[in-house]
Write a protein that holds these residues in place. Structure first.
Motif, PDB file in Angstrom:
ATOM      1  N   TYR A   1       0.822  -1.210   0.000  1.00 48.94           N
ATOM      2  CA  TYR A   1       0.000   0.000   0.000  1.00 48.94           C
ATOM      3  C   TYR A   1       0.858   1.263   0.000  1.00 48.94           C
ATOM      4  CZ  TYR A   1      -3.880  -3.172   0.632  1.00 48.94           C
ATOM      5  OH  TYR A   1      -4.780  -4.183   0.449  1.00 48.94           O
ATOM      6  N   GLU A   2       1.982   1.212   0.693  1.00 54.22           N
ATOM      7  CA  GLU A   2       2.913   2.343   0.717  1.00 54.22           C
ATOM      8  C   GLU A   2       3.425   2.620  -0.706  1.00 54.22           C
ATOM      9  OE1 GLU A   2       7.235   2.570   2.591  1.00 54.22           O
ATOM     10  OE2 GLU A   2       5.730   2.156   4.127  1.00 54.22           O
ATOM     11  N   LYS A   3       3.847   1.547  -1.402  1.00 50.60           N
ATOM     12  CA  LYS A   3       4.419   1.670  -2.750  1.00 50.60           C
ATOM     13  C   LYS A   3       3.355   2.103  -3.760  1.00 50.60           C
ATOM     14  CE  LYS A   3       8.109   1.008  -3.673  1.00 50.60           C
ATOM     15  NZ  LYS A   3       9.190   2.026  -3.765  1.00 50.60           N
ATOM     16  N   VAL A   4       2.156   1.525  -3.674  1.00 51.24           N
ATOM     17  CA  VAL A   4       1.076   1.870  -4.604  1.00 51.24           C
ATOM     18  C   VAL A   4       0.690   3.347  -4.442  1.00 51.24           C
ATOM     19  CG1 VAL A   4      -1.391   1.485  -5.079  1.00 51.24           C
ATOM     20  CG2 VAL A   4       0.165  -0.460  -4.898  1.00 51.24           C
ATOM     21  N   ASN A   5       0.586   3.795  -3.195  1.00 52.02           N
ATOM     22  CA  ASN A   5       0.228   5.205  -2.942  1.00 52.02           C
ATOM     23  C   ASN A   5       1.334   6.161  -3.369  1.00 52.02           C
ATOM     24  OD1 ASN A   5      -2.399   4.780  -1.989  1.00 52.02           O
ATOM     25  ND2 ASN A   5      -1.639   4.284   0.055  1.00 52.02           N
ATOM     26  N   GLU A   6       2.572   5.685  -3.295  1.00 54.37           N
ATOM     27  CA  GLU A   6       3.707   6.505  -3.715  1.00 54.37           C
ATOM     28  C   GLU A   6       3.724   6.661  -5.242  1.00 54.37           C
ATOM     29  OE1 GLU A   6       8.356   5.501  -4.460  1.00 54.37           O
ATOM     30  OE2 GLU A   6       7.581   4.864  -2.509  1.00 54.37           O
TER      31      GLU A   6
END
Length: 157
Positions: free
Chosen positions: A149-154
């Motif tokens: 989720y961190e990577k997708v939102n980034e």
């Protein structure tokens, strides 16, 4: 009708030595193969002990090779690797040892590349649906949800 010739202990042992020498195996694969050869439980135990003593069979070595291979070639995350090793009845110690084989920088870099590649493949206009599709793909491949989720939102704005 399945008529299979019976194997002597020595024959079975030689077959299993070759089986283990060809590629790393876990204990479960070896015992399953011996059972399929219709070996009696005492023979199975004797052969497994022989394979371990002669270093044909080493669970920790199997787990490390498995983890390295699935991460490098199939780009699986740690959750998927753990799940597959547990399915093969590999000990927690060997699993923990195997996960140490994966370099944390390589792990982050691979997740980044995989995410970018998937974003390019998903032809969804709605940003939230796109995020969900990319995240679902990464979660299926065994990447940890907090990292996904961190990577997708980034990467998807």
């Amino acid at each position: 009708m399945n008529l299979q010739k019976p194997y002597s202990l020595d024959e079975a042992q030689k077959i299993l030595e070759n089986y283990c020498a060809y590629q790393e195996r876990c204990h479960k694969e070896v015992t399953d193969k011996l059972r399929n050869m219709r070996m009696i439980p005492e023979a199975v135990d004797t052969i497994v002990v022989h394979l371990i003593e002669n270093n044909y069979l080493n669970e920790e070595r199997f787990a490390k090779a498995f983890a390295r291979g699935k991460f490098r070639i199939k780009k699986w995350g740690k959750n998927r690797i753990i799940r597959e090793l547990k399915f093969r009845q590999v000990s927690k110690y060997s699993i923990d040892s195997a996960l140490k084989e994966i370099d944390s920088d390589d792990y982050s870099e691979t997740l980044h590349e995989l995410t970018q590649k998937r974003i390019a493949q998903v032809k969804e206009k709605n940003i939230y649906k796109k995020k969900k599709k990319v995240a679902d793909y990464l979660l299926y491949r065994g990447w940890e949800s907090n990292l996904v989720y961190e990577k997708v939102n980034e990467l998807i704005k």
